[in-house]
Design a protein around this motif. Structure first.
Motif, PDB file in Angstrom:
ATOM      1  N   CYS A  15      35.973  30.369  40.529  1.00 58.22           N
ATOM      2  CA  CYS A  15      36.260  30.731  39.137  1.00 58.22           C
ATOM      3  C   CYS A  15      36.323  29.486  38.250  1.00 58.22           C
ATOM      4  CB  CYS A  15      37.582  31.482  39.031  1.00 58.22           C
ATOM      5  SG  CYS A  15      37.565  33.092  39.830  1.00 58.22           S
ATOM      6  N   GLY A  16      36.655  28.352  38.843  1.00 56.23           N
ATOM      7  CA  GLY A  16      36.752  27.104  38.100  1.00 56.23           C
ATOM      8  C   GLY A  16      35.416  26.506  37.706  1.00 56.23           C
ATOM      9  N   THR A  17      34.319  27.152  38.092  1.00 59.29           N
ATOM     10  CA  THR A  17      33.009  26.661  37.648  1.00 59.29           C
ATOM     11  C   THR A  17      32.764  26.997  36.180  1.00 59.29           C
ATOM     12  OG1 THR A  17      31.890  28.646  38.463  1.00 59.29           O
ATOM     13  CG2 THR A  17      32.002  26.759  39.969  1.00 59.29           C
ATOM     14  N   ASP A  18      33.491  27.967  35.645  1.00 60.74           N
ATOM     15  CA  ASP A  18      33.434  28.265  34.212  1.00 60.74           C
ATOM     16  C   ASP A  18      34.257  27.185  33.501  1.00 60.74           C
ATOM     17  OD1 ASP A  18      34.302  29.180  31.613  1.00 60.74           O
ATOM     18  OD2 ASP A  18      33.723  31.202  32.198  1.00 60.74           O
ATOM     19  N   PRO A  19      33.653  26.427  32.588  1.00 62.77           N
ATOM     20  CA  PRO A  19      34.374  25.314  31.942  1.00 62.77           C
ATOM     21  C   PRO A  19      35.648  25.739  31.217  1.00 62.77           C
ATOM     22  CG  PRO A  19      32.032  25.256  31.389  1.00 62.77           C
ATOM     23  CD  PRO A  19      32.275  26.529  32.143  1.00 62.77           C
ATOM     24  N   ALA A 129      53.933  32.296  33.918  1.00 64.99           N
ATOM     25  CA  ALA A 129      54.253  31.859  35.287  1.00 64.99           C
ATOM     26  C   ALA A 129      53.180  32.339  36.267  1.00 64.99           C
ATOM     27  CB  ALA A 129      55.631  32.387  35.700  1.00 64.99           C
ATOM     28  N   ALA A 130      52.726  33.569  36.095  1.00 64.56           N
ATOM     29  CA  ALA A 130      51.661  34.086  36.965  1.00 64.56           C
ATOM     30  C   ALA A 130      50.381  33.281  36.779  1.00 64.56           C
ATOM     31  CB  ALA A 130      51.413  35.567  36.676  1.00 64.56           C
ATOM     32  N   ALA A 131      50.048  32.948  35.537  1.00 60.89           N
ATOM     33  CA  ALA A 131      48.856  32.133  35.272  1.00 60.89           C
ATOM     34  C   ALA A 131      48.993  30.758  35.914  1.00 60.89           C
ATOM     35  CB  ALA A 131      48.630  32.009  33.766  1.00 60.89           C
ATOM     36  N   MET A 132      50.198  30.196  35.874  1.00 58.09           N
ATOM     37  CA  MET A 132      50.440  28.894  36.509  1.00 58.09           C
ATOM     38  C   MET A 132      50.164  28.992  38.012  1.00 58.09           C
ATOM     39  SD  MET A 132      51.780  25.707  36.107  1.00 58.09           S
ATOM     40  CE  MET A 132      52.717  25.809  34.598  1.00 58.09           C
ATOM     41  N   CYS A 133      50.630  30.052  38.631  1.00 63.63           N
ATOM     42  CA  CYS A 133      50.410  30.236  40.067  1.00 63.63           C
ATOM     43  C   CYS A 133      48.918  30.332  40.386  1.00 63.63           C
ATOM     44  CB  CYS A 133      51.138  31.495  40.555  1.00 63.63           C
ATOM     45  SG  CYS A 133      52.942  31.350  40.546  1.00 63.63           S
ATOM     46  N   VAL A 134      48.198  31.132  39.622  1.00 60.24           N
ATOM     47  CA  VAL A 134      46.761  31.299  39.843  1.00 60.24           C
ATOM     48  C   VAL A 134      46.015  29.985  39.604  1.00 60.24           C
ATOM     49  CG1 VAL A 134      44.685  32.483  38.995  1.00 60.24           C
ATOM     50  CG2 VAL A 134      46.788  33.775  39.399  1.00 60.24           C
ATOM     51  N   SER A 135      46.483  29.205  38.639  1.00 53.31           N
ATOM     52  CA  SER A 135      45.807  27.944  38.326  1.00 53.31           C
ATOM     53  C   SER A 135      45.742  27.005  39.524  1.00 53.31           C
ATOM     54  CB  SER A 135      46.483  27.241  37.148  1.00 53.31           C
ATOM     55  OG  SER A 135      47.666  26.565  37.541  1.00 53.31           O
ATOM     56  N   ARG A 136      46.725  27.076  40.393  1.00 49.56           N
ATOM     57  CA  ARG A 136      46.748  26.176  41.552  1.00 49.56           C
ATOM     58  C   ARG A 136      45.635  26.512  42.542  1.00 49.56           C
ATOM     59  NH1 ARG A 136      48.256  21.884  40.175  1.00 49.56           N
ATOM     60  NH2 ARG A 136      49.165  21.229  42.142  1.00 49.56           N
ATOM     61  N   LEU A 137      45.218  27.769  42.538  1.00 45.54           N
ATOM     62  CA  LEU A 137      44.087  28.185  43.369  1.00 45.54           C
ATOM     63  C   LEU A 137      42.771  27.821  42.694  1.00 45.54           C
ATOM     64  CD1 LEU A 137      45.460  31.703  44.313  1.00 45.54           C
ATOM     65  CD2 LEU A 137      45.573  29.616  45.679  1.00 45.54           C
ATOM     66  N   VAL A 138      42.698  28.024  41.395  1.00 45.88           N
ATOM     67  CA  VAL A 138      41.471  27.735  40.657  1.00 45.88           C
ATOM     68  C   VAL A 138      41.140  26.244  40.716  1.00 45.88           C
ATOM     69  CG1 VAL A 138      40.377  27.771  38.363  1.00 45.88           C
ATOM     70  CG2 VAL A 138      41.687  29.748  39.160  1.00 45.88           C
TER      71      VAL A 138
END
Length: 189
Positions: A15-19, A129-138
């Motif tokens: 998902c992190g390939t999207d800038p 907080a949920a977005a922060m958690c997901v960001s660590r995977l992205v």
């Protein structure tokens, strides 16, 4: 479990390939370092909301306690950070170990402790907080199990800490009331 962890991480890192997604994940990762976003939010809340200053400060302390617990557990477990053959992490990390995710720990602690402080906290903190958690995977620096364990640790730390603080305050109020009644009796007698 390890294979599922690895596949989920690979999918999230893709998902992190999207800038735009990568930029948002990097920003969340940076702001969540050492619980900074959540600690700052608690201190700002304490400065602005004078009526509930003590509650904001207790919530902030619980976030700090959760962060410290996470760092201690991380040093004890010593699980190395993930390495994906086709994708490099989007951020540099300060530490080598990944279990549990301290970002997820402080985020979940904030969702519990600051989320309880009114409608703004309930509406803004848990989704952030949920977005922060997901960001660590992205950004590719934690396995999903690291994030899940961190979120569980943060939620439990803040929840148990809040119960302990609530019980402690109730005991202090009862003792204060008992002391006041004793003084009333002394002045009457």
């Amino acid at each position: 479990m390890r294979d599922v962890d690895h596949r989920l991480l690979s999918a999230m890192r893709d998902c992190g390939t999207d800038p735009r997604v990568a930029a948002a994940a990097r920003a969340l990762s940076f702001s969540g370092e050492h619980g900074a976003l959540w600690l700052a939010a608690g201190l700002v809340g304490a400065a602005v909301d004078r009526d509930r200053r003590d509650a904001w400060l207790r919530g902030t302390a619980l976030i700090g306690a959760a962060q410290a617990a996470s760092m201690g557990l991380k040093r004890a477990v010593r699980r190395p950070r993930p390495r994906l053959p086709a994708r490099q992490p989007l951020v540099k990390t300060l530490g080598r170990y990944s279990f549990p995710s301290s970002h997820a720990t402080s985020a979940a602690a904030a969702a519990v402790s600051l989320g309880a402080l009114g409608s703004f906290g309930r509406q803004v903190v848990p989704p952030l907080a949920a977005a922060m958690c997901v960001s660590r995977l992205v950004v590719g620096v934690h396995y999903p199990s690291d994030v899940a364990a961190g979120a569980l640790l943060g939620g439990l730390t803040a929840g148990l800490g809040a119960k302990w603080l609530g019980a402690r305050e109730a005991n202090l109020r009862r003792a204060s009331c008992a002391g006041a009644k004793s003084l009333q009796g002394a002045f009457r007698g």
